[in-house]
Design an enzyme around this catalytic site. Structure first.
Site, PDB file in Angstrom:
ATOM      1  N   GLY A 160     -10.814  -1.726  -5.386  1.00 38.78           N
ATOM      2  CA  GLY A 160      -9.734  -2.419  -6.052  1.00 38.78           C
ATOM      3  C   GLY A 160     -10.278  -3.520  -6.949  1.00 38.78           C
ATOM      4  O   GLY A 160     -11.438  -3.945  -6.822  1.00 38.78           O
ATOM      5  N   CYS A 161      -9.436  -3.991  -7.859  1.00 38.94           N
ATOM      6  CA  CYS A 161      -9.876  -5.006  -8.816  1.00 38.94           C
ATOM      7  C   CYS A 161     -10.192  -6.309  -8.096  1.00 38.94           C
ATOM      8  O   CYS A 161     -11.265  -6.904  -8.291  1.00 38.94           O
ATOM      9  CB  CYS A 161      -8.819  -5.195  -9.890  1.00 38.94           C
TER      10      CYS A 161
END
Lengths: 350, 350, 350, 350
Positions: free
Chosen positions: A153-154
């Site tokens: 995920g970011c």
């Protein structure tokens, strides 16, 4: 031309899919030969994303229509949930295809944690255990050998690049980590939601998903690995009125007499040879403007006025190093290409 | 008309001065009769702030030209440093005038702390000790009786309204407070700075003044009073691409077995009769959009996933409750007017 | 309290409905006693618009549940199409209620023009002919006597205030009018549309509905009345990355030897006694910042470098003078209240 | 490596200089070997533009310190006025260096027009007559052979690409051209100005320099050449709350019975083989989002509802095709490199 890798993109009508197209269309060793988007099937990509008017791209088709045996790799930008079954089907059709999954489906290694946070049993358990967590800087060898990479995920990418080397070196107390996270609005995707309308998100700042964001267990998984112990972190995201960019301000307690300079030193050592991760000099504060549109990450360490505490700030572009860029970086590894191929664009500032 | 209080504004060419004009021009009991701005002296206010085209305001003059004996109150929106001497001169000219200082000059009660953070001895020490700290909700009686009110900084107002009742009630450990603060760009004023240009601050997020922001000692002073002990807090500000609004996310450790619900309960009790401070219901997250342009404050409490910790979020408009609005609220008190007079505008959303 | 007019708002979950609430909640002679929003029926208004947390408002109900006989006036912020039948039903239930329609349903007087632009026959033809066009400055007497007022569109209000006095005075050639119109994103409403997402509309500028926008026939109707002849105008709207505000740049050909100063003079004369319409001095350019959140309009005239041409620029807040504010201004007229009651807020700048 | 062209950038601390660095740093045939910025001399480029943290760039020096004989080309991003004398000095020091001037100093060919609009005689008249106007698509051969190229202004590039083919083909009446121009805030440069502060330019829209903008004579010069007659155009710029991007809406009168489709056809023919100029299909409206950060231009033609009129919309990124990108495109021509080298980045959207 003939030696270019043939690439398909699942879910090309979302922002991560589009950013994969933006970068892969100019990648020296890649050729986009399939694009899927089931709700837009039949349309030209330029009708869905008009900024691609200058590209000659394949039409959008339903994923069931793609002949996966003709592709070398597939990027998956589908929403959570549908991903696991579709990827299972793709791998069944072509067991040697490389899969770069940008969704959340294969990031958590523990099936119970997955079930707890996603509300259902995982539907492709054998692939879940096969998948390699695609944080390039820490899993390079496994990624190079993998068939299925679960790109992080970011937020986890930003946080883990900042904290994993510190946890590994026992420089911080992993039981006292507060992560105040801020993201631009593209982090919420292209789906229609009231809170991401311009008139709602603009000129304002909103905390969201406090205590419930699914990136928390992902962060805890990897800090846990680094520290060799289970951890729970505070992770508090805020929506910022900008399209791209993410900045995480991590508040940490120093361990074993470490100083903020020790932390910076450990990060500098960890990333000395990394092309995309830069540690800011003492006194320099990272900011999202420095990485917009690029695959770079900037990390800074600042002393806290409270004794024995420090502040670690990390920033990246959520759609690039936080998603499509890191996926391409992993693809480069998997194909034995130069790791930076197609990824050296400098931040677009202003 | 004759019963209206005659008001002067020092430093009317800045944003806080202008917001004081915006609100006072429609205040039922006030009349703006003097405006000063030394670098713009001689200009019409509508030339300096064209959004006042519909108002009939006095011309801008140099502050030395004002006959202070004709005024009932003066708002001071001057930059730090010049303020203390000018206010001393004004009070000498008219010892009964009410002074609402929106600068930082009289907020710190300890002369050593002042000298340490501002780099020089205070130049009006007797006034420093006379000044009342103008956080309305906590110093209402003193303010009503005061001649000189030092209106709090924008960040301290947001943080203190959130944390003082908790510190007073010993519900939190005041030695473990992390305040991640976010502000819109007006907080930096109207002066010309590269980092507040649209092309620099827009579409980006920057931490700034980490560990060195002068609102930190102000917060520590008042939490110290509430807790009965000296405290040091982590205070980490970030610049957000919006003009107005401030949101502080405070990470606290619970004391004496308190729960997040206890914290919310203490805040609800503290502000039950307050017109401008609202405690959000469980599950509701404050956001700056809710208070833009208004004098209202919204505070929420959320449980942390880390045991024995909680998150307290508070938001306000930095130019209103964080500056000109709170100054008017104090003026109302000092003149025995209804405290809400001229201040009941609802947030401008969207 | 008992003398306050009892007001209902149809479609209170949209932006125009919400801005009517924002202004009416502080109106000295109004009391909001009914709010409808069929898809949100049963919710508190503060759940739908959290910036109303400080207000004690009636719950949202379905419009069929309202007892219209208990109300003095109703504001209608429904989307086009449903409006005409609902208003017919409301007026049947209470024939003396005052109706302030903020939708487009009753603005066009010609039934054929209506059918042509809206794609169907009008479904309340007798009300269409009863409705008074609510451009306050030009139809004041008719509005004061009306039961049903069709408040103008936001663009038409901006354009007509700029051009009608010029057309009436034969100072411009009405067959050569080019209107380049720019609007903030709230003009598109709160409905979920891809092009109004923050990530799509932000940091970008898009023309839209060129040649097909339904405000064109409304503008043509009223300029036609002013000029005494049918007219066709160029009307080209653009979406601007801001929430509120509208600015129309009208390019006109001078008639009968008129000069730009003649145009400015005619406007100054027309609006000499108008509380909300201000003509900028020669050399001053209107900008949306000057009117944000307010009911004011600013108009400026500039000479063109092309001989015998001029540029007329007008600006307003699309949700206030362009919608809810003008509706309240009309309501004030209809009830014999001071026309400016509840509407004197100054623009929120910055 | 040795075959790379050695490039210097004059005025590297401005936005156009920085965008030249961004693009040249990744150009396959270029190497930045000198950067000047007199007020920042001695600093690292990464201190002035922190988004270059990943680049190894020469330090900023005063322009007088550069040995011009070691360079193959120089880009000039200096403000108007100083440019002409500095370029004269550079060319004296190295008569074979290629000069890409991004300032306004050499764009106007007529010395009287120059003097009229810039308020003084040109100070390098012989260079003024030597300079080639750098609108690549129309002056390709002259540019390839030139030593000094005057790169066009951002607005002129957008307008001329849209209108020159139409004027050449006599499809429009060049005496009746209204250009409503909109630009992001970077167009105003990095200098400190009150109207480009975030809090002033954000959330608002302002016309500026109406009738006095210096891009008007540049547009008139080139449309005049195309039409074979002197022309005067209406050119009305507006400041838009976005950093990059420019969109010009040109309102034209059709000549000789031409239709909007004829205009589109003429543009399609003119740009059929152009790599960077794209004509939108009928019904597609250009928008700045499609070109942000890229060297591409998008042009669309729409029928006007007024008979015999049409609307031509063109958009580009003011810092790329409107400045540094077009300069690089010209440099490529001058060095016999592929014209698209280093310039194929796709727009950054969102």
């Amino acid at each position: 031309m003939s030696s270019k890798k043939k690439i398909g993109i699942l879910g090309a009508s979302g922002y991560t899919g589009a950013d994969a197209v933006r970068l892969l269309a100019r990648h020296p060793n890649a050729e986009i030969t399939a694009l899927t988007a089931n709700t837009h099937a039949g349309k030209a990509m330029g009708d869905v994303f008009p900024h691609f008017f200058m590209l000659d791209l394949p039409k959008l088709v339903e994923w069931e229509k793609v002949d996966w045996t003709t592709l070398d790799a597939v990027f998956c930008g589908l929403p959570h949930g549908t991903t696991q079954e579709i990827i299972a089907a793709v791998l069944k059709a072509n067991p040697t295809i490389k899969v770069l999954d940008m969704s959340a489906d294969f990031r958590l290694r523990d099936k119970n944690t997955y079930a707890q946070w996603y509300g259902h049993e995982h539907r492709a358990l054998e692939l879940q255990s096969e998948a390699v967590y695609g944080l390039t800087e820490f899993y390079r060898e496994k990624i190079a050998a993998a068939r299925l990479v679960a790109c992080p995920g970011c937020y986890p990418t930003a946080v883990l690049l900042a904290l994993v080397p510190l946890a590994r070196a026992k420089l911080i107390d992993v039981d006292d980590i507060v992560i105040d996270a801020k993201s631009g609005v593209t982090g919420a995707g292209r789906g229609l939601k009231q809170n991401t309308l311009f008139s709602e998100a603009g000129e304002g700042l909103s905390p969201y998903s406090v205590g419930t964001h699914r990136h928390a267990p992902e962060i805890e998984q990897e800090i846990g690995v680094a520290a060799g112990t289970a951890v729970t972190v505070n992770f508090t995201p805020h929506l910022i009125p900008m399209a791209r960019g993410e900045l995480c301000t991590s508040y940490v307690k120093l361990a074993g007499g470490a100083t903020p300079d020790d932390l910076r030193g450990a990060l500098e050592k960890a990333y000395a040879n990394e092309p995309f991760v830069h540690v800011a000099k003492k006194g320099v504060l990272p900011q999202t403007q420095n990485v917009r549109g690029s695959n770079y990450v900037q990390i800074g360490v600042i002393a806290d006025r409270i004794k024995n505490r420090a502040i670690v700030i990390s920033t990246l572009d959520n759609l690039v190093k936080g998603s499509a860029g890191q996926a391409i970086q992993n693809m480069n590894l998997m194909f034995g290409l130069p790791e930076t191929a197609g990824l050296e664009q400098i931040a677009l500032f202003p």
